[in-house]
Design an enzyme around this catalytic site. Structure first.
Site, mmCIF file in Angstrom:
data_model
loop_
_atom_site.group_PDB
_atom_site.id
_atom_site.type_symbol
_atom_site.label_atom_id
_atom_site.label_comp_id
_atom_site.label_asym_id
_atom_site.label_seq_id
_atom_site.Cartn_x
_atom_site.Cartn_y
_atom_site.Cartn_z
ATOM 1 N N LYS A 174 -35.450 44.180 54.945
ATOM 2 C CA LYS A 174 -34.812 43.900 56.232
ATOM 3 C C LYS A 174 -35.171 42.516 56.784
ATOM 4 C CE LYS A 174 -32.757 46.378 58.470
ATOM 5 N NZ LYS A 174 -33.310 47.413 59.347
ATOM 6 N N SER A 209 -39.020 44.694 58.863
ATOM 7 C CA SER A 209 -39.206 46.118 59.143
ATOM 8 C C SER A 209 -40.584 46.542 58.684
ATOM 9 C CB SER A 209 -38.128 46.935 58.421
ATOM 10 O OG SER A 209 -38.468 48.311 58.397
ATOM 11 N N GLU A 256 -30.837 40.284 69.658
ATOM 12 C CA GLU A 256 -30.811 41.608 70.260
ATOM 13 C C GLU A 256 -31.541 41.634 71.594
ATOM 14 O OE1 GLU A 256 -30.546 44.062 66.018
ATOM 15 O OE2 GLU A 256 -32.431 44.012 67.139
#
Length: 460
Positions: free
Chosen positions: A283, A277, A290
């Site tokens: 993160k 992130s 995805e």
């Protein structure tokens, strides 16, 4: 504006119309297939005496030179031509003179376009089969390594019954085996040569269509010239199969995303297949999974687009059919990339076996086996179902698992329970005694692994 059809017209096509009509910006991808088809056509023309053997040899040599120069970068495909077919033919004429004008004898751009697209799709089908085979080998390896990796099986995303990671992965193995089979079916069904169909009604030249088909590795020539130039069923079949592959990849990606979450921690993705992130340093995001999931919609769009384009087209060829290329090229490239990246992602992920096992133990996944225990000890199934329902409710209130209860607690709910209940509802028993073919038990899974081993070997 370079084009090969101007004799009928008294003025130049409007530039905007020309650009809208032109396809070279994307169909240049077919240059090798166009040249391959032209070489076969010229060879056949020479063998049948429609042109001389010397003319045929000159044309073939010229075409091979164009192919070599494009591939080594010394010849650039020019956007001033309407399409790749015009570029190749014009370049040939420029290099060998009037003999090059004889290449198009007995051939229309309609059957030429149909041929090029078939050759391209056929090659891409083989490439996709290879990628699927690599993916299935990786899945097979995960299955072999995780025969005793216990995990919860789910329905409605609720823990249902215990299985193993081998068994769960095996479900996707079956999906991709079907995908591979679909690719084989598409190849076999499309493998007939349209060259020689002309614009729509064949030609008066004595073409040897069987010979052209043979030279290009087809099973034979197509049997109706109108269908030959207007058929895009194989494109629709391919896009449908690609949409199904994407759906399978997306389903598995969704599970990878869930399993990779802090709440599950069933797996950890390799750093090479994750991102961070820009603001939250802790993160580690499953971006590849995805993106694979997201790109499924793109492939679906290609299928819907070609179905919509084809639905109202009368026989035979219509310019609408030019719309088959860009979306098909994109869908193929998208799915190839997704398969390759997905394979790398699951091959390098780490499986947290103990966390999976603990999750299976804490979700009442052995409740069905507890009911089966009562049935085997004389309790009618419907009564057993109710007893175990009350038992689960008690466990929820106590915040404990079934196998954490004392025998006295179990007997308070049903006197049928005895000491052997603990063995009957252990994960090892719950999974291990399910050995009908297709079930997660070790004997059944070993049989499936042998079948898959033989299957993968047959694909070599």
């Amino acid at each position: 504006m370079a084009q090969l059809w101007g004799g009928r017209f008294t003025k130049e096509t409007d530039e905007l119309v020309y650009n809208f009509n032109a396809s070279i910006s994307f169909d240049q991808k077919l240059y090798a297939h166009d040249i391959k088809g032209s070489i076969a056509h010229a060879t056949m023309l020479g063998e049948t005496g429609i042109i001389t053997a010397e003319e045929s040899e000159t044309i073939v040599k010229g075409l091979k030179g164009i192919l070599a120069d494009i591939e080594n970068g010394s010849l650039e495909i020019s956007p001033k031509y309407e399409d790749i077919h015009s570029f190749v033919e014009a370049t040939l004429i420029d290099r060998i003179g009037d003999t090059g004008k004889k290449l198009h004898t007995g051939r229309s751009r309609n059957d030429q376009v149909a041929l090029d697209m078939k050759l391209y799709v056929r090659d891409e089908v083989d490439t996709i089969k290879g990628l699927l085979k690599d993916l299935m080998k990786t899945l097979h390896g995960i299955m072999k390594d995780n025969l005793d990796t216990y995990m919860p099986g789910f329905t409605h995303l609720q823990k249902a019954q215990p299985v193993t990671l081998a068994h769960h992965t095996g479900a996707y193995m079956e999906m991709f085996k079907r995908d591979y089979s679909r690719m084989c079916d598409i190849y076999n069904r499309m493998n007939y040569c349209p060259l020689g169909a002309g614009a729509l009604a064949g030609t008066t030249y004595p073409l040897d269509r069987e010979r052209t088909a043979e030279l290009l590795g087809f099973s034979g020539p197509t049997l109706n010239s109108m269908d030959s130039v207007s058929d895009r069923d194989y494109v629709i079949e391919l896009l449908s199969a690609l949409a199904t592959i994407s759906m399978h990849l997306s389903r598995f990606s969704e599970e990878i995303i869930i399993w990779n979450s802090n709440e599950y921690q069933f797996i950890e993705l390799d750093d090479a297949y994750s991102t961070g992130s820009s603001i939250m340093p802790q993160k580690k995001n499953p971006d590849i999974a995805e993106l694979v999931r997201g790109k499924t919609g793109r492939v679906y769009g290609a299928l819907i687009s070609i179905l919509t384009s084809m639905k109202g087209i009368p026989l035979a060829y219509n310019k609408d059919m030019q719309e088959d290329k860009e979306l098909t090229f994109d869908a193929i490239d998208t799915v190839k990339g997704c398969i390759a990246l997905f394979e790398g992602m699951i091959r390098t992920m780490t499986v947290n076996k103990e966390i999976m096992k603990t999750s299976a133990m804490n979700g009442f996944t052995n409740a069905t086996d507890a009911a089966d225990y009562l049935v085997k000890n004389g309790v009618p199934f419907r009564d057993a179902h109710g007893i175990i329902g009350r038992l689960v409710l008690y466990c929820i209130e106590q915040e404990r698992a079934i196998d954490e209860l004392s025998l006295d607690e179990l007997k308070n709910i049903s006197p049928v329970f005895e000491e052997d209940i603990y063995d009957a509802i252990s994960l090892e028993t719950c999974v291990g005694k399910r050995n009908t073919i297709g079930a997660p038990g070790p004997d059944a899974m070993k049989q499936v692994l042998e079948i898959n081993e033989a299957y993968l070997s047959s694909l070599e």
